[in-house]
Design a protein around this motif. Structure first.
Motif, PDB file in Angstrom:
ATOM      1  N   ILE A   6     -60.483   7.142  22.523  1.00  0.00           N
ATOM      2  CA  ILE A   6     -59.918   5.855  22.951  1.00  0.00           C
ATOM      3  C   ILE A   6     -59.439   5.148  21.693  1.00  0.00           C
ATOM      4  O   ILE A   6     -60.242   4.672  20.889  1.00  0.00           O
ATOM      5  CB  ILE A   6     -60.957   4.997  23.701  1.00  0.00           C
ATOM      6  CG1 ILE A   6     -61.564   5.772  24.869  1.00  0.00           C
ATOM      7  CG2 ILE A   6     -60.323   3.688  24.165  1.00  0.00           C
ATOM      8  CD1 ILE A   6     -62.727   5.062  25.561  1.00  0.00           C
ATOM      9  N   ASP A   7     -58.129   5.118  21.506  1.00  0.00           N
ATOM     10  CA  ASP A   7     -57.540   4.566  20.280  1.00  0.00           C
ATOM     11  C   ASP A   7     -56.111   4.151  20.588  1.00  0.00           C
ATOM     12  O   ASP A   7     -55.386   4.888  21.257  1.00  0.00           O
ATOM     13  CB  ASP A   7     -57.565   5.623  19.181  1.00  0.00           C
ATOM     14  CG  ASP A   7     -57.386   5.057  17.788  1.00  0.00           C
ATOM     15  OD1 ASP A   7     -56.397   4.301  17.577  1.00  0.00           O
ATOM     16  OD2 ASP A   7     -58.200   5.354  16.912  1.00  0.00           O
ATOM     17  N   ASP A   8     -55.703   2.983  20.106  1.00  0.00           N
ATOM     18  CA  ASP A   8     -54.335   2.532  20.368  1.00  0.00           C
ATOM     19  C   ASP A   8     -53.312   3.237  19.484  1.00  0.00           C
ATOM     20  O   ASP A   8     -52.116   3.144  19.742  1.00  0.00           O
ATOM     21  CB  ASP A   8     -54.213   1.000  20.229  1.00  0.00           C
ATOM     22  CG  ASP A   8     -54.583   0.496  18.848  1.00  0.00           C
ATOM     23  OD1 ASP A   8     -55.532   1.030  18.243  1.00  0.00           O
ATOM     24  OD2 ASP A   8     -53.930  -0.450  18.383  1.00  0.00           O
ATOM     25  N   SER A   9     -53.769   3.992  18.487  1.00  0.00           N
ATOM     26  CA  SER A   9     -52.855   4.741  17.616  1.00  0.00           C
ATOM     27  C   SER A   9     -52.616   6.134  18.195  1.00  0.00           C
ATOM     28  O   SER A   9     -53.533   6.958  18.259  1.00  0.00           O
ATOM     29  CB  SER A   9     -53.433   4.861  16.208  1.00  0.00           C
ATOM     30  OG  SER A   9     -52.719   5.831  15.477  1.00  0.00           O
ATOM     31  N   ARG A  10     -51.373   6.383  18.600  1.00  0.00           N
ATOM     32  CA  ARG A  10     -51.024   7.701  19.128  1.00  0.00           C
ATOM     33  C   ARG A  10     -51.276   8.783  18.084  1.00  0.00           C
ATOM     34  O   ARG A  10     -51.728   9.889  18.400  1.00  0.00           O
ATOM     35  CB  ARG A  10     -49.557   7.712  19.575  1.00  0.00           C
ATOM     36  CG  ARG A  10     -49.157   8.980  20.273  1.00  0.00           C
ATOM     37  CD  ARG A  10     -47.734   8.867  20.855  1.00  0.00           C
ATOM     38  NE  ARG A  10     -47.440   9.994  21.710  1.00  0.00           N
ATOM     39  CZ  ARG A  10     -47.029  11.182  21.282  1.00  0.00           C
ATOM     40  NH1 ARG A  10     -46.872  11.413  19.995  1.00  0.00           N
ATOM     41  NH2 ARG A  10     -46.777  12.163  22.135  1.00  0.00           N
ATOM     42  N   ARG A  13     -54.951   9.616  17.958  1.00  0.00           N
ATOM     43  CA  ARG A  13     -55.313  10.389  19.155  1.00  0.00           C
ATOM     44  C   ARG A  13     -54.859  11.831  19.018  1.00  0.00           C
ATOM     45  O   ARG A  13     -55.584  12.767  19.362  1.00  0.00           O
ATOM     46  CB  ARG A  13     -54.715   9.758  20.422  1.00  0.00           C
ATOM     47  CG  ARG A  13     -55.329   8.425  20.795  1.00  0.00           C
ATOM     48  CD  ARG A  13     -54.979   7.984  22.212  1.00  0.00           C
ATOM     49  NE  ARG A  13     -53.588   8.138  22.581  1.00  0.00           N
ATOM     50  CZ  ARG A  13     -52.645   7.211  22.459  1.00  0.00           C
ATOM     51  NH1 ARG A  13     -52.935   6.031  21.928  1.00  0.00           N
ATOM     52  NH2 ARG A  13     -51.409   7.449  22.855  1.00  0.00           N
ATOM     53  N   ARG A  14     -53.656  12.040  18.486  1.00  0.00           N
ATOM     54  CA  ARG A  14     -53.122  13.396  18.309  1.00  0.00           C
ATOM     55  C   ARG A  14     -53.947  14.179  17.282  1.00  0.00           C
ATOM     56  O   ARG A  14     -54.227  15.361  17.474  1.00  0.00           O
ATOM     57  CB  ARG A  14     -51.658  13.345  17.850  1.00  0.00           C
ATOM     58  CG  ARG A  14     -50.737  12.948  18.942  1.00  0.00           C
ATOM     59  CD  ARG A  14     -50.419  14.147  19.832  1.00  0.00           C
ATOM     60  NE  ARG A  14     -50.203  13.694  21.188  1.00  0.00           N
ATOM     61  CZ  ARG A  14     -50.612  14.324  22.273  1.00  0.00           C
ATOM     62  NH1 ARG A  14     -51.264  15.447  22.191  1.00  0.00           N
ATOM     63  NH2 ARG A  14     -50.379  13.852  23.465  1.00  0.00           N
ATOM     64  N   GLU A  29     -57.210  11.618  26.295  1.00  0.00           N
ATOM     65  CA  GLU A  29     -56.751  10.513  25.464  1.00  0.00           C
ATOM     66  C   GLU A  29     -56.572   9.242  26.280  1.00  0.00           C
ATOM     67  O   GLU A  29     -56.114   9.299  27.421  1.00  0.00           O
ATOM     68  CB  GLU A  29     -55.408  10.864  24.814  1.00  0.00           C
ATOM     69  CG  GLU A  29     -55.468  12.037  23.866  1.00  0.00           C
ATOM     70  CD  GLU A  29     -54.137  12.299  23.189  1.00  0.00           C
ATOM     71  OE1 GLU A  29     -53.346  11.359  23.013  1.00  0.00           O
ATOM     72  OE2 GLU A  29     -53.883  13.466  22.837  1.00  0.00           O
ATOM     73  N   GLU A  31     -55.176   5.085  25.488  1.00  0.00           N
ATOM     74  CA  GLU A  31     -54.581   4.222  24.464  1.00  0.00           C
ATOM     75  C   GLU A  31     -55.244   2.855  24.349  1.00  0.00           C
ATOM     76  O   GLU A  31     -54.922   2.087  23.457  1.00  0.00           O
ATOM     77  CB  GLU A  31     -53.078   4.055  24.690  1.00  0.00           C
ATOM     78  CG  GLU A  31     -52.700   3.365  25.970  1.00  0.00           C
ATOM     79  CD  GLU A  31     -52.504   4.308  27.149  1.00  0.00           C
ATOM     80  OE1 GLU A  31     -51.932   3.864  28.144  1.00  0.00           O
ATOM     81  OE2 GLU A  31     -52.933   5.475  27.091  1.00  0.00           O
ATOM     82  N   ASN A  32     -56.184   2.549  25.250  1.00  0.00           N
ATOM     83  CA  ASN A  32     -56.935   1.290  25.136  1.00  0.00           C
ATOM     84  C   ASN A  32     -58.212   1.399  25.963  1.00  0.00           C
ATOM     85  O   ASN A  32     -58.430   2.388  26.661  1.00  0.00           O
ATOM     86  CB  ASN A  32     -56.075   0.085  25.551  1.00  0.00           C
ATOM     87  CG  ASN A  32     -55.599   0.163  26.987  1.00  0.00           C
ATOM     88  OD1 ASN A  32     -56.369   0.452  27.893  1.00  0.00           O
ATOM     89  ND2 ASN A  32     -54.312  -0.090  27.197  1.00  0.00           N
ATOM     90  N   ASP A  53     -62.167   3.676  18.931  1.00  0.00           N
ATOM     91  CA  ASP A  53     -61.624   2.776  17.904  1.00  0.00           C
ATOM     92  C   ASP A  53     -62.210   1.384  18.104  1.00  0.00           C
ATOM     93  O   ASP A  53     -62.612   1.009  19.201  1.00  0.00           O
ATOM     94  CB  ASP A  53     -60.092   2.736  18.036  1.00  0.00           C
ATOM     95  CG  ASP A  53     -59.411   1.941  16.925  1.00  0.00           C
ATOM     96  OD1 ASP A  53     -60.022   1.770  15.849  1.00  0.00           O
ATOM     97  OD2 ASP A  53     -58.281   1.501  17.137  1.00  0.00           O
ATOM     98  N   MET A  56     -58.376  -2.726  19.024  1.00  0.00           N
ATOM     99  CA  MET A  56     -57.370  -2.354  20.025  1.00  0.00           C
ATOM    100  C   MET A  56     -56.970  -3.610  20.784  1.00  0.00           C
ATOM    101  O   MET A  56     -57.753  -4.546  20.886  1.00  0.00           O
ATOM    102  CB  MET A  56     -57.949  -1.340  21.028  1.00  0.00           C
ATOM    103  CG  MET A  56     -58.361  -0.027  20.434  1.00  0.00           C
ATOM    104  SD  MET A  56     -58.994   1.105  21.690  1.00  0.00           S
ATOM    105  CE  MET A  56     -60.569   0.362  22.097  1.00  0.00           C
TER     106      MET A  56
END
Length: 125
Positions: A6-10, A13-14, A29, A31-32, A53, A56
């Motif tokens: 769980i991370d707002d940075s793509r 996450r990748r 994955e 994004e928030n 993360d 976020m």
């Protein structure tokens, strides 16, 4: 077993998805925090570890962590914070809220793989 990042940075996450695949895990994955909770509602029984993360939009990582640890469906899932916040106060708050590991960004793939294995009780690489 699956990992949930769980991370707002793509990009983060990748990277985590790549590390997970490298050590044999499928990575979900989000994004928030809101999306992360929805993933848990749908696939929580398959998630072996959550990588979360701190900073976020919407719910921050500490709020998400507290929600996870308050829910009997997910409270058993280990959570590792993965964040730029390296100050002692942040680490203490996360551990007190139920995080079992804390990894600061930036990190190498080897560091992340080792931390994931440790968090799952499999020892480091």
């Amino acid at each position: 077993m699956k990992l949930l990042t769980i991370d707002d940075s793509r990009t983060i996450r990748r990277v985590i998805s790549g590390v997970g695949a490298m050590i044999g895990f499928e990575v979900l994955e989000a994004e928030n925090g809101d999306v992360g909770i929805k993933v848990l509602e749908n696939q929580g029984e398959e998630v072996a570890l959550i990588l979360l993360d701190w900073n976020m939009p919407g719910m921050n990582g500490l709020e998400v962590l507290k929600l996870i640890k308050a829910d009997p469906r997910w409270m058993h899932i280990p959570v590792m914070m993965v964040t730029t916040e390296g100050e002692k106060d942040y680490i203490i708050k996360a551990i007190q809220a139920g995080a079992i590991h804390y990894q600061t960004k930036p990190f190498t793939q080897e560091e992340m793989a080792s931390r994931i294995m440790e968090a799952l009780g499999m020892g480091g690489l």
